[in-house]
Design a protein around this motif. Structure first.
Motif, PDB file in Angstrom:
ATOM      1  N   UNK A 146      -0.779   8.151  -1.173  1.00  0.00           N
ATOM      2  CA  UNK A 146      -1.550   7.592  -2.294  1.00  0.00           C
ATOM      3  C   UNK A 146      -1.389   6.088  -2.385  1.00  0.00           C
ATOM      4  N   UNK A 147      -0.209   5.590  -2.029  1.00  0.00           N
ATOM      5  CA  UNK A 147       0.100   4.168  -2.170  1.00  0.00           C
ATOM      6  C   UNK A 147      -0.377   3.328  -0.985  1.00  0.00           C
ATOM      7  N   UNK A 148      -0.741   3.940   0.120  1.00  0.00           N
ATOM      8  CA  UNK A 148      -1.064   3.178   1.323  1.00  0.00           C
ATOM      9  C   UNK A 148      -2.336   2.348   1.168  1.00  0.00           C
ATOM     10  N   UNK A 149      -3.118   2.605   0.133  1.00  0.00           N
ATOM     11  CA  UNK A 149      -4.335   1.818  -0.086  1.00  0.00           C
ATOM     12  C   UNK A 149      -4.013   0.355  -0.393  1.00  0.00           C
ATOM     13  N   UNK A 150      -2.779   0.064  -0.764  1.00  0.00           N
ATOM     14  CA  UNK A 150      -2.431  -1.335  -1.069  1.00  0.00           C
ATOM     15  C   UNK A 150      -2.527  -2.213   0.170  1.00  0.00           C
ATOM     16  N   UNK A 151      -2.497  -1.609   1.351  1.00  0.00           N
ATOM     17  CA  UNK A 151      -2.585  -2.406   2.566  1.00  0.00           C
ATOM     18  C   UNK A 151      -4.011  -2.895   2.830  1.00  0.00           C
ATOM     19  N   UNK A 152      -4.959  -2.422   2.041  1.00  0.00           N
ATOM     20  CA  UNK A 152      -6.336  -2.904   2.143  1.00  0.00           C
ATOM     21  C   UNK A 152      -6.576  -4.108   1.238  1.00  0.00           C
ATOM     22  N   UNK A 153      -5.615  -4.423   0.361  1.00  0.00           N
ATOM     23  CA  UNK A 153      -5.759  -5.543  -0.569  1.00  0.00           C
ATOM     24  C   UNK A 153      -5.540  -6.872   0.145  1.00  0.00           C
ATOM     25  N   UNK A 154      -6.173  -7.892  -0.387  1.00  0.00           N
ATOM     26  CA  UNK A 154      -5.990  -9.244   0.142  1.00  0.00           C
ATOM     27  C   UNK A 154      -4.914  -9.949  -0.684  1.00  0.00           C
ATOM     28  N   UNK A 155      -4.434 -11.051  -0.153  1.00  0.00           N
ATOM     29  CA  UNK A 155      -3.397 -11.834  -0.831  1.00  0.00           C
ATOM     30  C   UNK A 155      -3.861 -12.202  -2.241  1.00  0.00           C
ATOM     31  N   UNK A 205      12.002   5.067 -22.585  1.00  0.00           N
ATOM     32  CA  UNK A 205      13.214   5.123 -21.764  1.00  0.00           C
ATOM     33  C   UNK A 205      14.102   3.941 -22.092  1.00  0.00           C
ATOM     34  N   UNK A 206      15.361   4.097 -21.845  1.00  0.00           N
ATOM     35  CA  UNK A 206      16.319   3.026 -22.151  1.00  0.00           C
ATOM     36  C   UNK A 206      16.674   2.242 -20.895  1.00  0.00           C
ATOM     37  N   UNK A 207      15.756   2.206 -19.933  1.00  0.00           N
ATOM     38  CA  UNK A 207      15.987   1.468 -18.702  1.00  0.00           C
ATOM     39  C   UNK A 207      15.686  -0.009 -18.919  1.00  0.00           C
ATOM     40  N   UNK A 208      16.298  -0.826 -18.085  1.00  0.00           N
ATOM     41  CA  UNK A 208      16.030  -2.253 -18.116  1.00  0.00           C
ATOM     42  C   UNK A 208      15.335  -2.621 -16.824  1.00  0.00           C
ATOM     43  N   UNK A 209      14.225  -3.309 -16.928  1.00  0.00           N
ATOM     44  CA  UNK A 209      13.480  -3.722 -15.738  1.00  0.00           C
ATOM     45  C   UNK A 209      14.314  -4.703 -14.939  1.00  0.00           C
ATOM     46  N   UNK A 210      14.444  -4.430 -13.684  1.00  0.00           N
ATOM     47  CA  UNK A 210      15.179  -5.351 -12.813  1.00  0.00           C
ATOM     48  C   UNK A 210      14.175  -5.977 -11.848  1.00  0.00           C
ATOM     49  N   UNK A 211      14.526  -6.059 -10.625  1.00  0.00           N
ATOM     50  CA  UNK A 211      13.662  -6.682  -9.629  1.00  0.00           C
ATOM     51  C   UNK A 211      12.442  -5.804  -9.358  1.00  0.00           C
ATOM     52  N   UNK A 212      11.270  -6.343  -9.583  1.00  0.00           N
ATOM     53  CA  UNK A 212      10.044  -5.590  -9.337  1.00  0.00           C
ATOM     54  C   UNK A 212       9.429  -5.922  -7.984  1.00  0.00           C
ATOM     55  N   UNK A 213      10.066  -6.783  -7.246  1.00  0.00           N
ATOM     56  CA  UNK A 213       9.544  -7.188  -5.930  1.00  0.00           C
ATOM     57  C   UNK A 213       9.950  -6.175  -4.860  1.00  0.00           C
ATOM     58  N   UNK A 214       9.020  -5.933  -3.957  1.00  0.00           N
ATOM     59  CA  UNK A 214       9.275  -5.092  -2.792  1.00  0.00           C
ATOM     60  C   UNK A 214       8.876  -5.937  -1.589  1.00  0.00           C
ATOM     61  N   UNK A 215       9.838  -6.263  -0.747  1.00  0.00           N
ATOM     62  CA  UNK A 215       9.565  -7.136   0.387  1.00  0.00           C
ATOM     63  C   UNK A 215       9.448  -6.350   1.677  1.00  0.00           C
ATOM     64  N   UNK A 216       8.571  -6.811   2.533  1.00  0.00           N
ATOM     65  CA  UNK A 216       8.399  -6.295   3.900  1.00  0.00           C
ATOM     66  C   UNK A 216       8.325  -4.771   3.943  1.00  0.00           C
ATOM     67  N   UNK A 217       7.264  -4.263   3.391  1.00  0.00           N
ATOM     68  CA  UNK A 217       7.046  -2.825   3.355  1.00  0.00           C
ATOM     69  C   UNK A 217       6.095  -2.433   4.487  1.00  0.00           C
ATOM     70  N   UNK A 218       6.467  -1.394   5.219  1.00  0.00           N
ATOM     71  CA  UNK A 218       5.598  -0.881   6.277  1.00  0.00           C
ATOM     72  C   UNK A 218       4.713   0.213   5.701  1.00  0.00           C
ATOM     73  N   UNK A 219       3.557   0.370   6.287  1.00  0.00           N
ATOM     74  CA  UNK A 219       2.615   1.390   5.828  1.00  0.00           C
ATOM     75  C   UNK A 219       3.222   2.781   5.935  1.00  0.00           C
ATOM     76  N   UNK A 220       4.030   3.004   6.947  1.00  0.00           N
ATOM     77  CA  UNK A 220       4.633   4.325   7.145  1.00  0.00           C
ATOM     78  C   UNK A 220       5.700   4.641   6.102  1.00  0.00           C
ATOM     79  N   UNK A 221       6.164   3.627   5.383  1.00  0.00           N
ATOM     80  CA  UNK A 221       7.207   3.842   4.373  1.00  0.00           C
ATOM     81  C   UNK A 221       6.615   4.193   3.012  1.00  0.00           C
ATOM     82  N   UNK A 222       5.319   4.125   2.885  1.00  0.00           N
ATOM     83  CA  UNK A 222       4.668   4.370   1.597  1.00  0.00           C
ATOM     84  C   UNK A 222       4.124   5.791   1.545  1.00  0.00           C
ATOM     85  N   UNK A 223       4.007   6.318   0.332  1.00  0.00           N
ATOM     86  CA  UNK A 223       3.356   7.614   0.135  1.00  0.00           C
ATOM     87  C   UNK A 223       1.869   7.454   0.445  1.00  0.00           C
TER      88      UNK A 223
END
Length: 152
Positions: free
Chosen positions: A51-60, A31-49
């Motif tokens: 499949x992705x909600x397992x990230x809330x089980x991860x530690x810092x 793809x000819x896309x350019x990576x921009x900001x990869x940070x996602x701040x203050x995400x709620x569990x209800x805002x995730x798909x």
């Protein structure tokens, strides 16, 4: 793509920069896309798909496994977690509780209506088939048959 995502995930777990990894993923995909900001701040569990909600089980500091998403393969790294103050989520919790009560009451009404209802089959019977007579016209009587020609 999955194998490449696994390689990028291993490098992310080793501390590589996510923006550079994102750009490498774009380049690998052609793809000819350019990576921009990869940070996602203050995400709620209800805002995730789901499949992705397992990230809330991860530690810092932990990096997620490669997650298959409708958009592609995702890798997340948890940099910080914060509990939300009750004042910030009070209205959301109140709304969710109200919706749950409404759903429960609706289900109870539906259950009571179906358990205590009997149907009159005569009332719901299919109507008689249509006829070609005019309204108010007596039922058709068979016409007398004339003898075949040449016979009396």
């Amino acid at each position: 793509m999955k194998a490449e995502a696994e390689k990028l995930r291993a490098r992310a777990a080793a501390g590589a920069d996510f923006t550079k990894l994102q750009q490498e993923a774009y380049d690998f995909a052609g793809t000819k896309l350019t990576a921009s900001n990869t940070r996602v701040d203050k995400v709620k569990k209800t805002a995730m798909l789901p499949n992705d909600s397992s990230i809330f089980d991860l530690k810092k500091g932990e990096v997620s496994p490669v997650i298959t998403d409708p958009q592609g393969f995702m890798i997340y790294k948890v940099e910080d977690t914060q509990d939300q103050p009750l004042a910030d989520v009070k209205e959301e919790v109140s709304r969710a509780a109200q919706q749950e009560k409404l759903k429960s009451a609706s289900e109870e009404i539906q259950k009571a209506a179906t358990q205590n209802t009997t149907y009159d089959d005569a009332y719901f019977a299919a109507p008689p088939p249509p006829t070609l007579k005019k309204p108010g016209e007596p039922a058709a009587t068979p016409a007398p048959t004339a003898p075949p020609p040449g016979q009396k």
